[in-house]
Design a protein around this motif. Sequence first.
Motif, PDB file in Angstrom:
ATOM      1  N   ALA A   4       8.674  -2.112  -3.577  1.00  0.00           N
ATOM      2  CA  ALA A   4       8.474  -0.989  -4.496  1.00  0.00           C
ATOM      3  C   ALA A   4       9.783  -0.314  -4.894  1.00  0.00           C
ATOM      4  O   ALA A   4       9.900   0.231  -5.995  1.00  0.00           O
ATOM      5  CB  ALA A   4       7.537   0.033  -3.858  1.00  0.00           C
ATOM      6  N   ASP A  45       9.071 -10.509  -4.373  1.00  0.00           N
ATOM      7  CA  ASP A  45       8.128  -9.392  -4.493  1.00  0.00           C
ATOM      8  C   ASP A  45       8.707  -8.378  -5.479  1.00  0.00           C
ATOM      9  O   ASP A  45       8.985  -7.239  -5.132  1.00  0.00           O
ATOM     10  CB  ASP A  45       7.898  -8.760  -3.118  1.00  0.00           C
ATOM     11  CG  ASP A  45       6.819  -7.693  -3.145  1.00  0.00           C
ATOM     12  OD1 ASP A  45       6.125  -7.575  -4.168  1.00  0.00           O
ATOM     13  OD2 ASP A  45       6.673  -6.960  -2.147  1.00  0.00           O
ATOM     14  N   GLU A 100       8.518  -5.795  -8.313  1.00  0.00           N
ATOM     15  CA  GLU A 100       7.498  -4.850  -8.751  1.00  0.00           C
ATOM     16  C   GLU A 100       8.064  -3.925  -9.832  1.00  0.00           C
ATOM     17  O   GLU A 100       9.195  -4.096 -10.290  1.00  0.00           O
ATOM     18  CB  GLU A 100       6.984  -4.052  -7.548  1.00  0.00           C
ATOM     19  CG  GLU A 100       6.365  -4.954  -6.466  1.00  0.00           C
ATOM     20  CD  GLU A 100       5.776  -4.180  -5.296  1.00  0.00           C
ATOM     21  OE1 GLU A 100       5.606  -2.948  -5.411  1.00  0.00           O
ATOM     22  OE2 GLU A 100       5.481  -4.810  -4.256  1.00  0.00           O
ATOM     23  N   GLU A 111       1.975  -8.249  -8.384  1.00  0.00           N
ATOM     24  CA  GLU A 111       0.786  -7.441  -8.612  1.00  0.00           C
ATOM     25  C   GLU A 111      -0.053  -8.072  -9.722  1.00  0.00           C
ATOM     26  O   GLU A 111       0.459  -8.839 -10.546  1.00  0.00           O
ATOM     27  CB  GLU A 111       1.203  -6.022  -8.990  1.00  0.00           C
ATOM     28  CG  GLU A 111       1.951  -5.302  -7.886  1.00  0.00           C
ATOM     29  CD  GLU A 111       2.741  -4.108  -8.404  1.00  0.00           C
ATOM     30  OE1 GLU A 111       2.285  -2.973  -8.193  1.00  0.00           O
ATOM     31  OE2 GLU A 111       3.804  -4.315  -9.011  1.00  0.00           O
ATOM     32  N   THR A 112      -1.333  -7.729  -9.782  1.00  0.00           N
ATOM     33  CA  THR A 112      -2.215  -8.299 -10.803  1.00  0.00           C
ATOM     34  C   THR A 112      -1.721  -8.009 -12.216  1.00  0.00           C
ATOM     35  O   THR A 112      -1.938  -8.800 -13.125  1.00  0.00           O
ATOM     36  CB  THR A 112      -3.644  -7.742 -10.661  1.00  0.00           C
ATOM     37  OG1 THR A 112      -3.609  -6.308 -10.732  1.00  0.00           O
ATOM     38  CG2 THR A 112      -4.277  -8.165  -9.345  1.00  0.00           C
ATOM     39  N   VAL A 169      -0.972 -13.094  -4.805  1.00  0.00           N
ATOM     40  CA  VAL A 169      -1.115 -11.941  -5.696  1.00  0.00           C
ATOM     41  C   VAL A 169      -1.716 -10.776  -4.914  1.00  0.00           C
ATOM     42  O   VAL A 169      -2.639 -10.950  -4.113  1.00  0.00           O
ATOM     43  CB  VAL A 169      -1.996 -12.284  -6.910  1.00  0.00           C
ATOM     44  CG1 VAL A 169      -2.263 -11.026  -7.746  1.00  0.00           C
ATOM     45  CG2 VAL A 169      -1.333 -13.344  -7.769  1.00  0.00           C
ATOM     46  N   GLN A 170      -1.177  -9.590  -5.154  1.00  0.00           N
ATOM     47  CA  GLN A 170      -1.662  -8.386  -4.481  1.00  0.00           C
ATOM     48  C   GLN A 170      -2.974  -7.926  -5.144  1.00  0.00           C
ATOM     49  O   GLN A 170      -2.950  -7.318  -6.215  1.00  0.00           O
ATOM     50  CB  GLN A 170      -0.621  -7.280  -4.580  1.00  0.00           C
ATOM     51  CG  GLN A 170       0.723  -7.627  -3.963  1.00  0.00           C
ATOM     52  CD  GLN A 170       1.758  -6.537  -4.186  1.00  0.00           C
ATOM     53  OE1 GLN A 170       1.430  -5.362  -4.343  1.00  0.00           O
ATOM     54  NE2 GLN A 170       3.018  -6.914  -4.213  1.00  0.00           N
ATOM     55  N   ASP A 171      -4.076  -8.217  -4.497  1.00  0.00           N
ATOM     56  CA  ASP A 171      -5.378  -7.781  -5.025  1.00  0.00           C
ATOM     57  C   ASP A 171      -5.673  -6.354  -4.547  1.00  0.00           C
ATOM     58  O   ASP A 171      -6.741  -6.058  -3.983  1.00  0.00           O
ATOM     59  CB  ASP A 171      -6.482  -8.748  -4.591  1.00  0.00           C
ATOM     60  CG  ASP A 171      -6.411 -10.070  -5.338  1.00  0.00           C
ATOM     61  OD1 ASP A 171      -5.741 -10.136  -6.380  1.00  0.00           O
ATOM     62  OD2 ASP A 171      -7.014 -11.047  -4.857  1.00  0.00           O
ATOM     63  N   TYR A 172      -4.696  -5.482  -4.780  1.00  0.00           N
ATOM     64  CA  TYR A 172      -4.809  -4.077  -4.387  1.00  0.00           C
ATOM     65  C   TYR A 172      -3.823  -3.271  -5.234  1.00  0.00           C
ATOM     66  O   TYR A 172      -3.024  -3.841  -5.980  1.00  0.00           O
ATOM     67  CB  TYR A 172      -4.537  -3.883  -2.887  1.00  0.00           C
ATOM     68  CG  TYR A 172      -3.270  -4.509  -2.356  1.00  0.00           C
ATOM     69  CD1 TYR A 172      -2.086  -3.772  -2.255  1.00  0.00           C
ATOM     70  CD2 TYR A 172      -3.247  -5.834  -1.925  1.00  0.00           C
ATOM     71  CE1 TYR A 172      -0.923  -4.338  -1.744  1.00  0.00           C
ATOM     72  CE2 TYR A 172      -2.089  -6.403  -1.417  1.00  0.00           C
ATOM     73  CZ  TYR A 172      -0.931  -5.656  -1.325  1.00  0.00           C
ATOM     74  OH  TYR A 172       0.215  -6.222  -0.825  1.00  0.00           O
ATOM     75  N   ASN A 173      -3.899  -1.952  -5.125  1.00  0.00           N
ATOM     76  CA  ASN A 173      -3.061  -1.066  -5.950  1.00  0.00           C
ATOM     77  C   ASN A 173      -3.114  -1.510  -7.417  1.00  0.00           C
ATOM     78  O   ASN A 173      -2.096  -1.586  -8.103  1.00  0.00           O
ATOM     79  CB  ASN A 173      -1.615  -1.056  -5.454  1.00  0.00           C
ATOM     80  CG  ASN A 173      -1.481  -0.427  -4.075  1.00  0.00           C
ATOM     81  OD1 ASN A 173      -2.373   0.280  -3.623  1.00  0.00           O
ATOM     82  ND2 ASN A 173      -0.370  -0.680  -3.415  1.00  0.00           N
ATOM     83  N   SER A 174      -4.311  -1.791  -7.880  1.00  0.00           N
ATOM     84  CA  SER A 174      -4.499  -2.370  -9.213  1.00  0.00           C
ATOM     85  C   SER A 174      -5.531  -1.580 -10.002  1.00  0.00           C
ATOM     86  O   SER A 174      -6.496  -1.049  -9.432  1.00  0.00           O
ATOM     87  CB  SER A 174      -4.975  -3.824  -9.077  1.00  0.00           C
ATOM     88  OG  SER A 174      -5.358  -4.361 -10.327  1.00  0.00           O
ATOM     89  N   TRP A 214      -0.671  -6.996   3.459  1.00  0.00           N
ATOM     90  CA  TRP A 214       0.343  -5.963   3.579  1.00  0.00           C
ATOM     91  C   TRP A 214      -0.203  -4.945   4.571  1.00  0.00           C
ATOM     92  O   TRP A 214      -1.128  -4.208   4.260  1.00  0.00           O
ATOM     93  CB  TRP A 214       0.626  -5.294   2.221  1.00  0.00           C
ATOM     94  CG  TRP A 214       1.589  -4.149   2.390  1.00  0.00           C
ATOM     95  CD1 TRP A 214       1.294  -2.812   2.396  1.00  0.00           C
ATOM     96  CD2 TRP A 214       2.994  -4.250   2.621  1.00  0.00           C
ATOM     97  NE1 TRP A 214       2.419  -2.073   2.617  1.00  0.00           N
ATOM     98  CE2 TRP A 214       3.483  -2.935   2.760  1.00  0.00           C
ATOM     99  CE3 TRP A 214       3.880  -5.323   2.741  1.00  0.00           C
ATOM    100  CZ2 TRP A 214       4.831  -2.672   3.010  1.00  0.00           C
ATOM    101  CZ3 TRP A 214       5.207  -5.052   2.978  1.00  0.00           C
ATOM    102  CH2 TRP A 214       5.669  -3.742   3.107  1.00  0.00           C
TER     103      TRP A 214
END
Length: 328
Positions: free
Chosen positions: A79, A113, A115, A161-162, A203-208, A307
């Motif tokens: 981040a 990663d 972002e 991220e998505t 893929v981060q399937d969160y914070n989306s 994570w």
Amino acid sequence: MHASFANGSGYIPLADVPDSWDVIDLAFAEPTSPTSGQIDFTLCPASECPNVESADAFKAAVKAKQAEGKKVLVSIGGANGKVQLTTAAARDTFVASVSHIIDTYGLDGVDIDFENDSLALDKGDTDFRAPTTPSIVNLIAALKTLKAKYGAGFTLTMAPETFFVQLGHQFYGPGASGTEDPRAGAYLPVLYALRDDLSLLTVQDYNSGPIMGLDGQYHTMGGADFPIAMTDMLLAGFSVAGDTTRMFPPLRPDQVAIGLPASVNAGGGYIAPAAMTQTLDCLTRNTDCGTYTPHGTWPALRGLMAWSINWDAFAGGEFAKTFDTYFG
């Protein structure tokens, strides 16, 4: 695992990482400035992590994990780590500095990663198969150089991220008008160019926010429906920006793991163990899919990414226990 910071979750010496984790990403290596290409990695300072091990103990733990068949990678970005390789000089500095980290600690490869706005497409860059944006062209070249340098054993993973991947089904970069978000789908050219070198996409399937799936419906994080729909897109392929002449091709199931928060503390979009199990059952066995119908069945799906190792330990190891139970 959090190697350079604790973030409230507590520090875990590498030697104490549970056996459940087969690929261990050391978070994070960060740039000295966004466009320098110089990537630095340091262990968590003792003022923040009183139980941090020495550099020599850390290097010994890397070797011990590798002897157990684990992969240990340096994760670049996060981040706070904005990386934009806008020049050839930055590209070359990136390769040299990342190589130095790999060689210093004896690592197996890298996790990308990136972002925020590390990756964004220039106006007029409309085809993911032939990108023209310098920061993206240079990143592709840098990763190919690292792969060539270290050979077949080099492990390359990515954790976008998505917004940077699946959102590309609807929107790709600034669009014809030049007014849309230039970050939309911006990982797609990198994934496409490196698809033969990519070990694992998580893929981060969160914070989306809500993302449209292949069924034309918007899917919202927090339950099994979201990772099922998002993973189905990666395994079935999808049109980019609605253009059926520009199809992002499917990845192999052994290249795909589902990225989820390990606990409620780790990020928005946490799903309970039962929903994790439902997700895997749907995608690998085509059972318990709920209202979503996937476009295939993929028993070779690689697994789960969380994570993070630290947040899972903070929450009592529930994520790893569920994973271990499911896969035996």
